[in-house]
Design a protein around this motif. Structure first.
Motif, PDB file in Angstrom:
ATOM      1  N   VAL A   6      52.275  29.641  43.355  1.00  0.00           N
ATOM      2  CA  VAL A   6      51.170  30.490  42.518  1.00  0.00           C
ATOM      3  C   VAL A   6      49.932  29.582  42.562  1.00  0.00           C
ATOM      4  O   VAL A   6      48.829  30.606  42.675  1.00  0.00           O
ATOM      5  N   PRO A   7      49.706  28.466  42.373  1.00  0.00           N
ATOM      6  CA  PRO A   7      48.377  27.795  42.400  1.00  0.00           C
ATOM      7  C   PRO A   7      47.781  27.832  43.889  1.00  0.00           C
ATOM      8  O   PRO A   7      46.401  28.084  44.035  1.00  0.00           O
ATOM      9  N   ALA A   8      48.454  27.931  44.837  1.00  0.00           N
ATOM     10  CA  ALA A   8      47.975  28.063  46.301  1.00  0.00           C
ATOM     11  C   ALA A   8      47.490  29.292  46.392  1.00  0.00           C
ATOM     12  O   ALA A   8      46.328  29.440  46.972  1.00  0.00           O
ATOM     13  N   VAL A   9      48.192  30.424  45.962  1.00  0.00           N
ATOM     14  CA  VAL A   9      47.749  31.772  46.268  1.00  0.00           C
ATOM     15  C   VAL A   9      46.479  31.871  45.249  1.00  0.00           C
ATOM     16  O   VAL A   9      45.519  32.593  45.789  1.00  0.00           O
ATOM     17  N   LYS A  10      46.465  31.361  44.280  1.00  0.00           N
ATOM     18  CA  LYS A  10      45.396  31.751  43.361  1.00  0.00           C
ATOM     19  C   LYS A  10      44.031  30.945  43.936  1.00  0.00           C
ATOM     20  O   LYS A  10      43.156  31.480  43.614  1.00  0.00           O
ATOM     21  N   ALA A  11      44.420  29.977  44.397  1.00  0.00           N
ATOM     22  CA  ALA A  11      43.267  29.231  45.227  1.00  0.00           C
ATOM     23  C   ALA A  11      42.745  29.798  46.412  1.00  0.00           C
ATOM     24  O   ALA A  11      41.473  29.830  46.479  1.00  0.00           O
ATOM     25  N   ILE A  12      43.508  30.741  47.073  1.00  0.00           N
ATOM     26  CA  ILE A  12      42.981  31.295  48.218  1.00  0.00           C
ATOM     27  C   ILE A  12      42.380  32.635  48.003  1.00  0.00           C
ATOM     28  O   ILE A  12      41.311  33.283  48.748  1.00  0.00           O
ATOM     29  N   LEU A  13      42.939  33.306  47.031  1.00  0.00           N
ATOM     30  CA  LEU A  13      42.641  34.807  46.848  1.00  0.00           C
ATOM     31  C   LEU A  13      41.035  35.080  46.746  1.00  0.00           C
ATOM     32  O   LEU A  13      40.674  36.197  46.929  1.00  0.00           O
ATOM     33  N   ILE A  61      42.968  45.409  56.005  1.00  0.00           N
ATOM     34  CA  ILE A  61      43.228  44.077  55.842  1.00  0.00           C
ATOM     35  C   ILE A  61      42.747  43.808  54.493  1.00  0.00           C
ATOM     36  O   ILE A  61      43.299  43.309  53.629  1.00  0.00           O
ATOM     37  N   LYS A  62      41.424  44.562  54.059  1.00  0.00           N
ATOM     38  CA  LYS A  62      40.661  43.945  52.769  1.00  0.00           C
ATOM     39  C   LYS A  62      41.585  44.648  51.710  1.00  0.00           C
ATOM     40  O   LYS A  62      42.018  44.218  50.571  1.00  0.00           O
ATOM     41  N   ASP A  63      42.088  45.790  51.931  1.00  0.00           N
ATOM     42  CA  ASP A  63      42.792  46.732  51.095  1.00  0.00           C
ATOM     43  C   ASP A  63      44.265  46.091  50.751  1.00  0.00           C
ATOM     44  O   ASP A  63      44.741  46.104  49.863  1.00  0.00           O
ATOM     45  N   LEU A  64      44.684  45.551  51.830  1.00  0.00           N
ATOM     46  CA  LEU A  64      46.063  44.739  51.627  1.00  0.00           C
ATOM     47  C   LEU A  64      45.795  43.336  50.802  1.00  0.00           C
ATOM     48  O   LEU A  64      46.566  43.010  50.117  1.00  0.00           O
ATOM     49  N   ALA A  65      44.653  42.802  51.106  1.00  0.00           N
ATOM     50  CA  ALA A  65      44.487  41.607  50.234  1.00  0.00           C
ATOM     51  C   ALA A  65      44.401  41.753  48.760  1.00  0.00           C
ATOM     52  O   ALA A  65      44.595  41.147  47.928  1.00  0.00           O
ATOM     53  N   GLU A  66      43.750  42.824  48.445  1.00  0.00           N
ATOM     54  CA  GLU A  66      43.646  43.592  46.950  1.00  0.00           C
ATOM     55  C   GLU A  66      44.951  43.879  46.576  1.00  0.00           C
ATOM     56  O   GLU A  66      45.128  43.415  45.279  1.00  0.00           O
ATOM     57  N   GLN A  67      45.579  44.379  47.255  1.00  0.00           N
ATOM     58  CA  GLN A  67      47.185  44.697  46.793  1.00  0.00           C
ATOM     59  C   GLN A  67      47.876  43.379  46.772  1.00  0.00           C
ATOM     60  O   GLN A  67      48.672  43.357  45.697  1.00  0.00           O
ATOM     61  N   LEU A  68      47.694  42.585  47.601  1.00  0.00           N
ATOM     62  CA  LEU A  68      48.323  41.263  47.463  1.00  0.00           C
ATOM     63  C   LEU A  68      47.783  40.562  46.211  1.00  0.00           C
ATOM     64  O   LEU A  68      48.696  39.871  45.308  1.00  0.00           O
ATOM     65  N   GLN A  69      46.522  40.692  45.798  1.00  0.00           N
ATOM     66  CA  GLN A  69      46.196  39.806  44.798  1.00  0.00           C
ATOM     67  C   GLN A  69      46.711  40.422  43.193  1.00  0.00           C
ATOM     68  O   GLN A  69      46.984  39.700  42.526  1.00  0.00           O
ATOM     69  N   GLN A  70      46.948  41.899  43.287  1.00  0.00           N
ATOM     70  CA  GLN A  70      47.414  42.590  42.114  1.00  0.00           C
ATOM     71  C   GLN A  70      49.043  42.024  42.333  1.00  0.00           C
ATOM     72  O   GLN A  70      49.434  41.958  41.034  1.00  0.00           O
ATOM     73  N   MET A  71      49.493  42.018  43.001  1.00  0.00           N
ATOM     74  CA  MET A  71      51.210  41.641  43.148  1.00  0.00           C
ATOM     75  C   MET A  71      51.172  40.234  42.786  1.00  0.00           C
ATOM     76  O   MET A  71      51.963  39.902  41.894  1.00  0.00           O
ATOM     77  N   VAL A  72      50.071  39.162  43.131  1.00  0.00           N
ATOM     78  CA  VAL A  72      50.053  37.845  42.659  1.00  0.00           C
ATOM     79  C   VAL A  72      49.971  37.876  41.207  1.00  0.00           C
ATOM     80  O   VAL A  72      50.689  36.962  40.414  1.00  0.00           O
ATOM     81  N   MET A  73      49.079  38.718  40.416  1.00  0.00           N
ATOM     82  CA  MET A  73      48.772  38.713  39.308  1.00  0.00           C
ATOM     83  C   MET A  73      49.929  39.213  38.401  1.00  0.00           C
ATOM     84  O   MET A  73      50.308  38.614  37.347  1.00  0.00           O
ATOM     85  N   THR A  74      50.794  40.202  38.776  1.00  0.00           N
ATOM     86  CA  THR A  74      52.015  40.529  38.321  1.00  0.00           C
ATOM     87  C   THR A  74      52.917  39.549  38.451  1.00  0.00           C
ATOM     88  O   THR A  74      53.745  39.415  37.203  1.00  0.00           O
ATOM     89  N   LEU A  75      53.215  38.909  39.417  1.00  0.00           N
ATOM     90  CA  LEU A  75      54.207  37.772  39.369  1.00  0.00           C
ATOM     91  C   LEU A  75      53.852  36.811  38.593  1.00  0.00           C
ATOM     92  O   LEU A  75      54.852  36.162  37.921  1.00  0.00           O
ATOM     93  N   GLU A  76      52.655  36.322  38.425  1.00  0.00           N
ATOM     94  CA  GLU A  76      52.127  35.272  37.323  1.00  0.00           C
ATOM     95  C   GLU A  76      52.436  35.729  35.986  1.00  0.00           C
ATOM     96  O   GLU A  76      52.935  34.933  35.394  1.00  0.00           O
ATOM     97  N   GLN A  77      52.281  36.883  35.883  1.00  0.00           N
ATOM     98  CA  GLN A  77      52.871  37.613  34.224  1.00  0.00           C
ATOM     99  C   GLN A  77      54.243  37.200  34.043  1.00  0.00           C
ATOM    100  O   GLN A  77      54.758  36.957  33.103  1.00  0.00           O
ATOM    101  N   GLY A  78      55.020  37.665  35.176  1.00  0.00           N
ATOM    102  CA  GLY A  78      56.489  37.628  35.091  1.00  0.00           C
ATOM    103  C   GLY A  78      56.840  36.119  34.888  1.00  0.00           C
ATOM    104  O   GLY A  78      57.594  35.579  34.255  1.00  0.00           O
TER     105      GLY A  78
END
Length: 113
Positions: A6-13, A61-78
């Motif tokens: 989670v911290p690694a993805v948050k740093a990259i996004l 790719i930009k759309d996929l990155a935005e979807q990935l960011q939303q998914m990471v936020m959802t996972l973080e809440q979980g």
């Protein structure tokens, strides 16, 4: 679990958009057109087609990155919700252990007195 993920993805996004913008290609699709009058015109057409395809890929790719960011936020809440549940269950477990030790101590005290 993977607590480092989670911290690694948050740093990259936050930098994904910048990376995508920098990666917008100069060249695009390549297709041979035998009806082109000269070799230069054919090369220019191929360059234009390559640029179109690469731009479309960059947008996807930009759309996929935005979807990935939303998914990471959802996972973080979980993860946060699961951590709360874990702490609550841990507290209840320690309380149950303390209560059982107290009951065992009272039983032993009643048996020997």
């Amino acid at each position: 679990m993977y607590s480092w993920l989670v911290p690694a993805v948050k740093a990259i996004l936050p930098h994904v958009g910048t990376i995508i913008d920098a990666a917008l290609p100069v060249f695009k699709k390549r297709k041979v057109d035998e009806n082109a009058p000269t070799q230069e015109a054919l090369l220019q057409q191929q360059i234009n087609e390559l640029q179109d395809v690469a731009s479309q890929n960059a947008i996807r790719i930009k759309d996929l990155a935005e979807q990935l960011q939303q998914m990471v936020m959802t996972l973080e809440q979980g993860v946060i919700a699961n951590e709360r549940r874990y702490r609550r269950m841990s507290l209840l477990s320690w309380m149950a252990i303390a209560l059982s030790l107290t009951a065992l101590g009272l039983w032993c005290w009643g048996q020997f007195i």
